[in-house]
Design a protein around this motif. Structure first.
Motif, short mmCIF file in Angstrom:
data_model
loop_
_atom_site.label_atom_id
_atom_site.label_comp_id
_atom_site.label_asym_id
_atom_site.label_seq_id
_atom_site.Cartn_x
_atom_site.Cartn_y
_atom_site.Cartn_z
N LEU A 1 0.92 -1.09 -0.03
CA LEU A 1 -0.08 -0.07 -0.03
C LEU A 1 0.94 1.35 0.10
O LEU A 1 2.05 1.21 0.75
CB LEU A 1 -0.91 -0.01 1.27
N ARG A 2 0.40 2.20 -0.84
CA ARG A 2 1.29 3.61 -0.57
C ARG A 2 0.23 4.70 -0.56
O ARG A 2 -0.68 4.70 -1.18
CB ARG A 2 1.97 3.71 -1.94
N ILE A 3 0.45 5.47 0.39
CA ILE A 3 -0.39 6.40 0.86
C ILE A 3 0.69 7.88 0.84
O ILE A 3 1.38 7.77 1.67
CB ILE A 3 -1.09 6.49 2.28
N ALA A 4 0.11 8.85 0.24
CA ALA A 4 1.03 10.10 -0.04
C ALA A 4 2.60 9.76 -0.12
O ALA A 4 3.43 10.45 0.44
CB ALA A 4 0.69 10.96 1.24
N GLY A 5 2.84 8.78 -1.07
CA GLY A 5 4.04 8.63 -1.36
C GLY A 5 4.90 7.78 -0.49
O GLY A 5 6.09 7.24 -0.71
N ARG A 6 4.25 7.24 0.63
CA ARG A 6 4.71 6.40 1.76
C ARG A 6 4.38 5.01 1.52
O ARG A 6 3.34 4.46 1.30
CB ARG A 6 4.27 6.93 3.20
N ALA A 7 5.44 4.26 1.33
CA ALA A 7 5.30 2.66 1.05
C ALA A 7 4.82 1.92 2.42
O ALA A 7 5.40 2.29 3.42
CB ALA A 7 6.34 2.08 0.53
N ILE A 8 3.95 1.21 2.42
CA ILE A 8 3.60 0.48 3.63
C ILE A 8 3.41 -0.99 3.44
O ILE A 8 3.03 -1.55 2.20
CB ILE A 8 2.04 1.02 4.19
N ASP A 9 4.20 -1.58 4.32
CA ASP A 9 4.10 -3.35 4.40
C ASP A 9 2.68 -3.79 4.78
O ASP A 9 2.23 -2.98 5.66
CB ASP A 9 5.02 -3.87 5.10
N CYS A 10 2.29 -4.91 4.43
CA CYS A 10 1.18 -5.58 4.73
C CYS A 10 1.29 -7.05 5.42
O CYS A 10 2.37 -7.57 5.13
CB CYS A 10 0.04 -5.84 3.70
#
Length: 657
Positions: A213-222
């Motif tokens: 997931l990417r929010i406002a350019g920030r990559a997030i692991d799941c």
């Protein structure tokens, strides 16, 4: 239709690891499948089912949503299985946002005489139905069905409901060979995950999915959570149960907390003190209860014939019942304010019952609102607050150390007895100035029906006499509702007469129709055509013609969920019939006195002849409102014995013959 040899593979096999399966890529085993050991009587079976849900970010609107994909392949085994081809997809609305379906495709595969043909769903035959203002149903029927068809459909669903991550039901009303689900949970979110139901997972796995997931350019692991269940028997619904969703094997997700963009932890699973404050301060809940002044001008007339708090509470309950009619909608929140409901004489169930609480408080009577979940809505989570679990509100009145639960949306419900739909576990009492607390939702009265027949057998073979029926509790409520649904008492009696071909109602009287706290009493002068005449010998007479048990409501080999009657129940039948001279009792139904373990209930049946009067008594009694799965076979056996004994006759012979 056209040949699809180039689309379908006879040699595709089921993989053992979690992934979606190819659309329309059926195997020879799928085409030849005829029945499953899971349920030899199955009309259809799910060959394979796959779903995945993930949190996504919508760049266009700048908000998160649940992206849910579903794919299923079902084999139709016979014409009764066509029911499984009627597809209904519920779409929920939350505020001004609603779920939407995308990329829907559906096909029917037929295999006849070695030839495979495909029929695709005409998208023009998909229609929607508004169930209520919160739910819309998307419906379609699979085309070109025959016995042996394989139906397959898939779709993507866009859901704004982040709080309730997509529940996955492994169990349905038909067996499933393979069901798997992948949940992609972002590291920012913490969900409470629970497996319910009697079936166990075949396998489950958790692994890290980088940058899902990417929010406002920030990559997030799941966290990639994979759940697989195989060889799932159907969930069969029987009588006397609450919502099937309470018992079907499923995975539930509920958002507990999340990390905000600035790194702070935001709790979603609030404490009850937070919910209390929210509800008491809500303009559609607590603010409505506080509108006591609305009733100050009305109270002198409402209370003019009352002398004590209980009689005052009953008068206010009666006033609200008869002055605000239910508009067909339920909920815990007032729809149009209680002021509007009083003016228009209509409102949802919350308008009615919040008005009841306010009116009682206006009369200085201690009353509190109770939020609950109805039987069809499922049980509430009592471990932590989930306000979306609740869909109904009632009133709790406390007088002289005793509490009464009231629902003024049912005009025919007596004071202190809740509608059966509300008897469902526990409700949460929401006082205005004290902490909330749990309260058991139980029936205050036993459901009781008593039949008393006194009569005389004449030479014409007819029994003439009086049949008196007493109904109490839910039995009285249901009977009153049927009577009120008819245009008149005469019409009700006429229909009753037509439903009993061997009994003719000559005269009738119904008492306490409007006196809801008294037993409903029906008195009928009857003529019962017991015999064509009494000139033949012997005479065969079956005494089980009143409310006879014709089928066993319990037919499973094992039931994994409780038998929930809602209340204790009792049914008595007493007959006293004067016979012509010189008749003896040659044979009779077996005398029974069967008890359930732990004094859970009993069935009693006795027959005797005393001084020319035939006396028959029957009692069926259930002393518990709820029986656990371990008590199921005892209930099943009890009903089997009842049905067997009710097949037997009383045999009368003339003396000297």
């Amino acid at each position: 239709m056209r040949n699809l040899f180039f689309l379908l593979s006879f040699f595709s096999s089921t993989t053992l690891f979690a992934q979606d399966f190819d659309y329309l890529k059926v195997s020879q085993a799928d085409l030849n499948f005829t029945k499953t050991k899971l349920d030899s009587n199955a009309n259809a079976v799910v060959l394979r089912e796959f779903g995945t849900a993930a949190v996504r970010f919508d760049d266009n609107y700048g908000n998160l949503y649940i992206d849910f994909e579903y794919h299923v392949r079902i084999k139709i085994l016979n014409k009764k299985g066509f029911e499984s081809a009627n597809i209904v997809i519920p779409l929920f609305r939350s505020g001004d946002k609603e779920e939407t379906i995308e990329e829907l495709k559906a096909s029917t595969i037929n295999y006849v005489n070695g030839i495979i043909s495909l029929t695709e769903l005409d998208k023009k035959k998909i229609f929607t139905e508004k169930m209520n203002k919160y739910v819309t149903l998307s419906k379609f029927t699979m085309p070109n069905l025959t016995e042996g068809s394989i139906i397959e459909y898939s779709y993507r669903l866009h859901s704004p409901r982040i709080f309730n991550f997509r529940t996955w039901e492994f169990q349905s009303n038909i067996p499933k060979l393979h069901s798997e689900y992948i949940a992609m949970i972002p590291g920012l979110y913490n969900y409470n995950v629970a497996l319910r139901g009697a079936q166990k997972l075949t396998s489950q796995n958790a692994e890290l999915s980088r940058e899902c997931l990417r929010i406002a350019g920030r990559a997030i692991d799941c966290s990639k959570m994979t759940y697989i269940m195989k060889d799932i028997p159907p969930f069969i619904e029987e009588d006397y149960m609450t919502a099937p969703s309470n018992f079907k094997s499923a995975i539930n997700f509920e958002l507990s907390d999340y990390i905000t963009s600035n790194g702070a932890k935001q709790s979603i699973t609030k404490e009850w003190k937070d919910i209390d404050y929210q509800l008491v301060d809500d303009k559609s809940f607590g603010s409505q209860i506080k509108k006591k002044d609305l009733f100050k001008p009305l109270l002198p007339d409402i209370l003019k014939n009352t002398t004590d708090p209980l009689s005052k509470a009953k008068a206010i309950y009666s006033y609200i019942k008869h002055n605000i009619k239910e508009n067909g909608f339920i909920g815990i929140y007032s729809e149009n304010t209680i002021k509007k409901a009083l003016e228009t004489h209509t409102g949802n169930t919350a308008d009615i019952n919040l008005a009841l609480v306010a009116a009682l408080n206006s009369a200085e009577i201690d009353a509190e609102a109770v939020i609950l979940s109805t039987r069809v809505n499922g049980l509430v989570n009592t471990l932590f607050p989930v306000i979306s679990d609740f869909n109904y509100v009632i009133a709790k009145v406390n007088i002289d150390g005793k509490s009464y639960l009231l629902d003024a949306s049912e005009p025919l419900m007596p004071f202190g007895l809740l509608p059966l739909r509300c008897i469902n576990g526990q409700g949460r009492v929401i006082p205005l100035k004290k902490p909330s607390y749990w309260y058991d939702l139980t029936a205050s009265q036993k459901e009781t029906t008593r039949y008393n027949l006194t009569g005389e057998l004449g030479k014409d073979g007819k029994i003439k006499g009086v049949l008196t029926t007493y109904s109490i509790g839910y039995a009285a409520f249901n009977k009153r509702r049927r009577i009120m649904a008819a245009n008149s008492i005469d019409e009700f009696v006429e229909k009753l007469d037509e439903s009993m071909p061997t009994i003719k109602i000559v005269k009738h009287e119904i008492k306490n129709l409007d006196s809801l706290e008294n037993p409903l009493t029906e008195i009928y002068d009857v003529e019962i055509s017991a015999f064509q005449n009494i000139n033949h010998d012997p005479l065969f007479f079956n005494p089980f013609f009143i409310d006879r048990t014709t089928r066993n409501p319990f037919n499973l080999n094992e039931r994994t969920y409780p038998v929930d009657l809602g209340s204790q129940t009792e049914q008595r039948v007493s007959m006293s019939i004067k016979l012509p001279d010189n008749y003896t009792l040659a044979d009779k139904p077996k005398e029974l006195n069967i008890g359930l373990p732990g004094a859970g209930g009993r069935f009693l049946c006795t027959t005797s002849l005393e001084d020319g009067i035939l006396v028959f008594n029957q009692l069926l009694q259930f002393n518990k409102p709820i029986y656990g799965p371990e008590e199921y076979l005892g209930l099943k056996e009890l009903y089997s014995r009842i049905i067997q004994v009710q097949k037997t006759d009383i045999i009368l012979k003339k003396q000297g013959k």
